[in-house]
Design an enzyme around this catalytic site. Sequence first.
Site, short mmCIF file in Angstrom:
data_model
loop_
_atom_site.label_atom_id
_atom_site.label_comp_id
_atom_site.label_asym_id
_atom_site.label_seq_id
_atom_site.Cartn_x
_atom_site.Cartn_y
_atom_site.Cartn_z
N GLU A 1 31.04 83.21 79.27
CA GLU A 1 31.51 83.12 77.89
C GLU A 1 30.33 83.39 76.96
OE1 GLU A 1 33.58 79.86 74.89
OE2 GLU A 1 31.97 79.24 76.21
N ASP B 1 30.60 78.29 81.00
CA ASP B 1 30.80 77.89 79.62
C ASP B 1 29.55 78.11 78.78
OD1 ASP B 1 32.27 76.29 77.49
OD2 ASP B 1 30.47 75.05 77.75
#
Length: 542
Positions: free
Chosen positions: A272, A202
């Site tokens: 990401e 993330d």
Amino acid sequence: MTGDAPWWRGAVVYQIYPRSFADSDGDGTGDLRGITERLPYLRDLGVDGVWISPFFTSPQADYGYDVQDYRDVDPMFGTLADADALIARAHELGLKVMVDLVLSHTSDRHPWFDASRQDRSNSLADWYVWADPRADGTAPNNWLSVFGGPAWQYDSRRDQYYLHNFLVQQPDLNLHQPAVVAALLDVAKFWLDRGVDGFRLDAIDFGVHDPELRDNPVRPPKAGTGGGMIPGTPFARQLHAYQKGLAELRPILLTPLRRLADGYGEIALLGELSGERALDNAARYTRGTDGMHMAYTFDLLACPLAADAIGDIVESLESKIEDGWPAWSFSNHDVIRAPTRFGGEAPSEALCRLLPVLLTCLRGTLCLYQGEELGLSEADIAFEDLQDPYGKTFWPRFKGRDGCRTPMPWSAGVPSAGFTVGQPWLPIPEDHARRAVDVQAAEPTSTLTTTGQFLAWRRRQPALRLGDFVRVSAPEPVLAFERRTAGQRLLCAFNLSGEAVHWPSGRTLEAADALLSDAASLGRDGAIDFPGYGVAIAAVTD
């Protein structure tokens, strides 16, 4: 897996937002047992694996992306035993499991932060990013939080500010401290030992900051909005040159993490990335054998439905990624669902059918967000039902992310569309219930049926899983490209408008896929006649 390629190359990975996938205990919130019960559905859909958004112990300030304990399951989602059972069941069904790891920050209730904030001399004092105030008492620099306001919060115990790139409750870890990296590698090892097949990382480009804390420059006029960041928010007014996306991320974190992963076999690391340099960073962080295996950016998550817009983004990454590997998605838990973003409030069924096919024809690993196979549109959530702190801050200009996070509709005609027997944590729109799994499974031309059929067909096509990507010149609204291997050459062409289109491809073609109900027709001269949002996938024989 095709030939000697690792499982993740060319795979379709299904993202599960655990709060909203399936509730097994009737409390209105999805959980791990609910996911396990529904895994046969995903096997039958034809995906290769699942990526599960965070289910770790958390105060839920940012719905799990504020981690309090990386090594345990939040009670709302179940137990570690439930996680083990999910992983085991997925493997029985031939599905891989990727866990969402948040390595750039923790919750402010994490024991590490509780210790770090006590004073400037304790053993964890430099585990987070602390800095002295300026002479006038203000924040150390001009960095802004994605969620609004300064990225710094004053703490009186240390008479210093700590960095939080997201919520105040999400202090940023200091990855320049080797002990922090070692602790995070231990977290990854904990889950690898439990059998996971990879990690989605993330906001990983926020992992390393500029130690000199230099001010970000102002974003020049007409320089875009920052690769998917919400237009008009303060964060979008800067170029985040010193706050994120630094080259040092690779040697500091990515290389040690890759070495750990490689020791467990075919483990996938999916990053990401966001911002104006995201495509460059996707190439930088995935090339070679000591970075992430792949990364996706927000570019396709924010672009318009136009052939040049989509084609230019894909071609741009292809031109620089060398031996790296791309990943693509049209929807996820952070952005407006693709049918609404591309098709407005009432997207056509043909558009809903086209999007999963277009996505899974691109070269790379493809991330399909839950409900995308149903053609779910963005839910309109009333302010009083809003849960997302991001939306509450920027309402009404930006309504937050709850509209893409509403519960999965499994059955029409029953309370809460079969997601729960209780009160769902977010309301389920009536139009979502009408598009429930049981309804679409019985319809031969539904988005669910055609997506499943296409994924089954795609699995048998080497060119679509592992072939090269070659852009083909075509006028708007036609997006066309070839996927090529030594033994197969496929033309993939898409009409990105609702009107019929005639396109002379200039190639000798044979139909390769007749699964789509509104498939285009091929002429003997290589011309293609598309209906609105029509798709043509053909073997090139010249």
